[in-house]
Design a protein around this motif. Structure first.
Motif, PDB file in Angstrom:
ATOM      1  N   VAL A  63       0.849  -1.207   0.000  1.00 56.44           N
ATOM      2  CA  VAL A  63       0.000   0.000   0.000  1.00 56.44           C
ATOM      3  C   VAL A  63       0.876   1.246   0.000  1.00 56.44           C
ATOM      4  O   VAL A  63       2.046   1.221   0.416  1.00 56.44           O
ATOM      5  CB  VAL A  63      -0.943  -0.001   1.215  1.00 56.44           C
ATOM      6  N   ALA A  64       0.328   2.337  -0.471  1.00 50.26           N
ATOM      7  CA  ALA A  64       1.060   3.606  -0.513  1.00 50.26           C
ATOM      8  C   ALA A  64       1.443   4.042   0.898  1.00 50.26           C
ATOM      9  O   ALA A  64       0.661   3.920   1.851  1.00 50.26           O
ATOM     10  CB  ALA A  64       0.211   4.678  -1.185  1.00 50.26           C
ATOM     11  N   GLY A  65       2.643   4.552   1.043  1.00 52.44           N
ATOM     12  CA  GLY A  65       3.146   4.943   2.356  1.00 52.44           C
ATOM     13  C   GLY A  65       2.639   6.300   2.812  1.00 52.44           C
ATOM     14  O   GLY A  65       2.077   7.080   2.022  1.00 52.44           O
ATOM     15  N   PRO A  66       2.891   6.624   4.073  1.00 48.26           N
ATOM     16  CA  PRO A  66       2.349   7.867   4.652  1.00 48.26           C
ATOM     17  C   PRO A  66       3.109   9.129   4.288  1.00 48.26           C
ATOM     18  O   PRO A  66       2.567  10.233   4.417  1.00 48.26           O
ATOM     19  CB  PRO A  66       2.443   7.592   6.160  1.00 48.26           C
ATOM     20  N   GLU A  67       4.362   8.982   3.832  1.00 50.72           N
ATOM     21  CA  GLU A  67       5.179  10.171   3.606  1.00 50.72           C
ATOM     22  C   GLU A  67       4.959  10.690   2.182  1.00 50.72           C
ATOM     23  O   GLU A  67       5.176   9.954   1.215  1.00 50.72           O
ATOM     24  CB  GLU A  67       6.652   9.841   3.827  1.00 50.72           C
ATOM     25  N   PRO A  68       4.507  11.964   2.029  1.00 49.19           N
ATOM     26  CA  PRO A  68       4.254  12.507   0.683  1.00 49.19           C
ATOM     27  C   PRO A  68       5.518  12.471  -0.181  1.00 49.19           C
ATOM     28  O   PRO A  68       6.626  12.701   0.299  1.00 49.19           O
ATOM     29  CB  PRO A  68       3.817  13.950   0.956  1.00 49.19           C
ATOM     30  N   ARG A  69       5.345  12.114  -1.427  1.00 52.73           N
ATOM     31  CA  ARG A  69       6.411  12.093  -2.434  1.00 52.73           C
ATOM     32  C   ARG A  69       7.547  11.131  -2.059  1.00 52.73           C
ATOM     33  O   ARG A  69       8.620  11.211  -2.607  1.00 52.73           O
ATOM     34  CB  ARG A  69       6.975  13.495  -2.667  1.00 52.73           C
ATOM     35  N   CYS A  70       7.260  10.234  -1.146  1.00 55.06           N
ATOM     36  CA  CYS A  70       8.253   9.206  -0.781  1.00 55.06           C
ATOM     37  C   CYS A  70       7.588   7.862  -0.551  1.00 55.06           C
ATOM     38  O   CYS A  70       8.061   6.842  -1.030  1.00 55.06           O
ATOM     39  CB  CYS A  70       9.012   9.623   0.491  1.00 55.06           C
ATOM     40  N   GLY A  71       6.481   7.851   0.145  1.00 51.50           N
ATOM     41  CA  GLY A  71       5.847   6.575   0.483  1.00 51.50           C
ATOM     42  C   GLY A  71       6.349   6.074   1.818  1.00 51.50           C
ATOM     43  O   GLY A  71       6.174   6.715   2.851  1.00 51.50           O
ATOM     44  N   HIS A  72       7.037   4.932   1.805  1.00 55.36           N
ATOM     45  CA  HIS A  72       7.607   4.362   3.030  1.00 55.36           C
ATOM     46  C   HIS A  72       9.086   4.737   3.092  1.00 55.36           C
ATOM     47  O   HIS A  72       9.866   4.378   2.207  1.00 55.36           O
ATOM     48  CB  HIS A  72       7.450   2.841   3.048  1.00 55.36           C
ATOM     49  N   ARG A  73       9.474   5.447   4.138  1.00 57.10           N
ATOM     50  CA  ARG A  73      10.860   5.867   4.299  1.00 57.10           C
ATOM     51  C   ARG A  73      11.643   4.787   5.047  1.00 57.10           C
ATOM     52  O   ARG A  73      11.216   4.295   6.084  1.00 57.10           O
ATOM     53  CB  ARG A  73      10.914   7.170   5.080  1.00 57.10           C
ATOM     54  N   VAL A  74      12.800   4.412   4.494  1.00 58.72           N
ATOM     55  CA  VAL A  74      13.688   3.445   5.126  1.00 58.72           C
ATOM     56  C   VAL A  74      15.022   4.133   5.371  1.00 58.72           C
ATOM     57  O   VAL A  74      15.718   4.514   4.419  1.00 58.72           O
ATOM     58  CB  VAL A  74      13.890   2.190   4.255  1.00 58.72           C
ATOM     59  N   ARG A  75      15.381   4.338   6.664  1.00 56.56           N
ATOM     60  CA  ARG A  75      16.639   5.010   7.002  1.00 56.56           C
ATOM     61  C   ARG A  75      17.569   4.028   7.708  1.00 56.56           C
ATOM     62  O   ARG A  75      17.184   3.421   8.708  1.00 56.56           O
ATOM     63  CB  ARG A  75      16.386   6.213   7.915  1.00 56.56           C
ATOM     64  N   GLY A  76      18.755   3.848   7.146  1.00 54.73           N
ATOM     65  CA  GLY A  76      19.772   3.024   7.774  1.00 54.73           C
ATOM     66  C   GLY A  76      19.310   1.588   7.952  1.00 54.73           C
ATOM     67  O   GLY A  76      18.517   1.051   7.180  1.00 54.73           O
ATOM     68  N   THR A  77      19.804   0.968   9.007  1.00 51.27           N
ATOM     69  CA  THR A  77      19.541  -0.456   9.227  1.00 51.27           C
ATOM     70  C   THR A  77      18.343  -0.706  10.133  1.00 51.27           C
ATOM     71  O   THR A  77      18.044  -1.855  10.463  1.00 51.27           O
ATOM     72  CB  THR A  77      20.780  -1.109   9.856  1.00 51.27           C
ATOM     73  N   ALA A  78      17.663   0.356  10.567  1.00 48.27           N
ATOM     74  CA  ALA A  78      16.535   0.188  11.488  1.00 48.27           C
ATOM     75  C   ALA A  78      15.384  -0.558  10.838  1.00 48.27           C
ATOM     76  O   ALA A  78      14.707  -1.367  11.466  1.00 48.27           O
ATOM     77  CB  ALA A  78      16.055   1.546  11.992  1.00 48.27           C
ATOM     78  N   GLY A  79      15.162  -0.289   9.547  1.00 46.65           N
ATOM     79  CA  GLY A  79      14.121  -0.990   8.822  1.00 46.65           C
ATOM     80  C   GLY A  79      12.747  -0.374   8.993  1.00 46.65           C
ATOM     81  O   GLY A  79      12.540   0.562   9.781  1.00 46.65           O
TER      82      GLY A  79
END
Length: 638
Positions: free
Chosen positions: A537-553
């Motif tokens: 499904v489309a992510g919550p962040e506008p113009r990005c979708g699901h943000r993945v930063r580093g190894t946190a997942g």
């Protein structure tokens, strides 16, 4: 002492005085035997050449290509209830020399068949001697259709042919040991027995068969069974030690075959095994074969052939008992072995219609061809009831050892005249019977080959072999091969990366790829797409979708749950830099995939189920945006 004529080898004067009797010298008999073997190899070469790798062959090839050949994981694996390390070694050797090349497999099959035919020829010569009467049993073994189904299929042949070789070779060694007392035959027999056990666990029958052949040869010759059993003790002891050592290893690694159950209709199965399979085949049947793809052909003899085969068998047994001495034990042992051969399939391979078709396929009975050949040779060795009678005198030790008598005194001139008259009748009848048997057998072999020849696997593998060199720009995702090439129940051995491991490069298959393609049922490689069985499904962040930063997942919710199986996820992403990510269903095994800087797509193969995917980067400095995309099965676009 005055020499007297051989019982079974009349003098040239006697031969010339018998009009219509065919006389063949020893070299002429061996020449005819050699011609028969060459003719068999030509016919078997055509049978093998018409076939291709089939079903379990791909399991064996996949295993020898993915595991070290000398590893215990390969050599002592339990394959559908079989432990057969040397079968894996032979498959590995053929695969190494010519990967997925059927011609190389055919050459190996022909070499095994030649060894089996020569071993049977040796056994017949040991029992009967080099004389014309040996040609009947030899022709029977060489052309009986009973051995054809097991020969044509690689996985069956690497079990069946070494067993046939061992049955003939060890039995001949047993007879020679009893007659000569030379311990070398005990060593030879034990070694061949050990090799056969490492090809096929059914080779446990070799030792009791060799014992039976040795004592029966003494019995029909008028010798002492007890003396024969005693004189062969060196072989029984050595082979028994081999058997005990092998049994200890076998019991440690064997696993219960899948689908084991008690037979629902054992009487019907026995009837089909005998009347539709074994008995017609002994007389050159079944003439007709049926096949439902992807099953192997099974015998479907006409009713008239079934009735005629039983009638001829009964008459032949009765005739031999009436005209030959001491053959009842031979027939009893042959019948007992037939029961022993059929029983495991009836009792251990039952399923809805499965056991009946297996019994009619006849590949489980191939070794009975050697037993029937031995029975025919022993009957030929047995003295006639109305012929000259042997007298135990100077030849007593020879008889006790189980060897044919070399000298005898005749009972009277009338017996010799009667034997000559019978010979003039029996010899043309015997030649006619052999000709009819050969014609029937060759016809059955031809009809089997025509049924066996259609091969979806040949089309598929040939197409893939031609297409794989063109996929070097991006790897292919593993996928199931067509069901008529290998059943999905064989997972994961039915996956393309396993089946084509012998001809694939390290980059041919991978669990992720930037370009999605698939292999069609015809073996062509075509562009593909992922069905929208479910979607990220489309992510919550506008113009990005699901943000993945580093190894946190991060979690990637799906629009619905998915059952556990293989799926393909189309991951649409925008990455800051090149790197690697790990994707999985929540709680399942991760799949690692490469990502490139910028806006791109990667297709990832996943095993699992649920309603959420879990994604993480393997680089602490990485940042990605994940958009919506399908998760489902792969289908070609054309």
């Amino acid at each position: 002492m005055t020499s007297v004529p051989l019982l079974d080898s009349p003098s040239p004067a006697e031969m010339s005085s018998r009009p219509g009797r065919l006389a063949l010298s020893g070299p002429a008999v061996l020449l005819v035997a050699a011609c028969l073997i060459v003719a068999q190899l030509v016919l078997r070469g055509w049978v093998a050449g018409a076939g291709f790798f089939y079903w379990d062959d791909f399991l064996l090839i996949g295993r020898v290509s993915s595991q070290p050949v000398l590893s215990t994981e390969l050599l002592f694996t339990s394959h559908d209830g079989h432990v057969m390390p040397l079968a894996f070694v032979l498959t590995w050797l053929v695969t190494e020399v010519a990967p997925l090349n059927w011609t190389a497999a055919v050459l190996a099959l022909m070499a095994l068949q030649l060894l089996a035919s020569l071993a049977v020829l040796r056994l017949i010569v040991v029992l009967v001697g080099v004389r014309a009467r040996m040609l009947g049993p030899l022709a029977f073994y060489l052309f009986v259709p009973l051995t054809v189904p097991a020969f044509a299929w690689w996985s069956a042949a690497v079990n069946a042919l070494p067993l046939q070789i061992a049955l003939a070779w060890v039995s001949a060694d047993a007879v020679r040991l009893v007659r000569t007392g030379r311990r070398g035959y005990a060593v030879s027999g034990a070694v061949v027995f050990a090799v056969a056990l490492l090809f096929f666990e059914k080779s446990v029958v070799v030792l009791p068969v060799a014992f039976a052949v040795a004592v029966l040869a003494a019995h029909v010759s008028g010798g002492s069974v007890r003396a024969a059993a005693r004189r062969g003790a060196a072989l029984w002891t050595a082979a028994g030690a081999v058997l005990l050592a092998w049994a200890a290893c076998f019991l440690l690694v064997i696993e219960r075959p899948r689908g084991l159950s008690a037979p629902e209709h054992p009487g019907s199965l026995w009837s089909r095994a005998l009347s539709d399979g074994l008995v017609p085949a002994l007389f050159g049947g079944p003439w007709r074969w049926e096949r439902w793809q992807p099953a192997t052909p099974w015998a479907d003899p006409p009713s008239v052939l079934v009735a005629l085969s039983w009638l001829v068998l009964i008459l032949f047994v009765a005739w031999t008992m009436r005209t030959r001495r001491r053959v009842v034990a031979v027939w009893a042992c042959a019948a007992g072995y037939a029961v022993l051969t059929i029983a495991p399939v009836v009792l251990l391979r039952d399923g809805p219609s499965t056991a009946g078709l297996l019994l009619q396929s006849m590949r489980y009975f191939a070794d009975f061809a050697v037993i029937a050949t031995v029975a025919l040779a022993l009957i030929a060795l047995a003295p006639g009831r109305h012929g000259p009678s042997p007298v135990i005198g100077s030849n007593e030790q020879q008889v006790l050892a189980g060897a044919p008598l070399t000298h005898a005194r005749t009972v009277g001139g009338s017996a010799r005249i009667e034997a000559g008259r019978d010979s003039r009748v029996r010899q043309p009848a015997g030649i006619a019977a052999i000709v009819l048997f050969l014609a029937s057998s060759v016809y059955s072999t031809i009809t089997f080959t025509r049924s066996w020849e259609p091969s979806p696997a040949r089309t598929y593998v040939t197409g893939v072999r031609a297409a794989l060199p063109g996929v070097a720009d991006a790897p292919l995702l593993p996928q199931e091969v067509p069901w008529n090439v290998l059943n999905p129940l064989a997972f994961p051995e039915n996956m393309t990366d396993r089946v084509f491991a012998p001809i694939a490069t390290p980059t041919t298959f991978a669990l992720s790829t930037p370009r999605l393609r698939m292999i069609t049922d015809e073996g062509a490689v075509v562009d593909a797409q992922v069905w929208w069985n479910r979607a990220i499904v489309a992510g919550p962040e506008p113009r990005c979708g699901h943000r993945v930063r580093g190894t946190a997942g991060a979690n990637l919710p799906l629009d619905g749950p998915m059952q556990i199986r293989d799926w393909t996820a189309q991951v649409n992403y925008n990455a800051e830099r090149d790197g690697r990510i790990a994707l999985s269903f929540e709680g399942e095994t991760e799949t690692i995939a490469d990502v490139r800087a910028g806006l791109n797509t990667v297709y990832i193969r996943l095993l699992g189920g649920g309603d959420t995917l879990r994604i993480r980067s393997l680089d602490e400095r990485q940042s990605l945006c994940i958009g919506a995309g399908p998760v489902g099965v792969t289908a070609h676009t054309r």
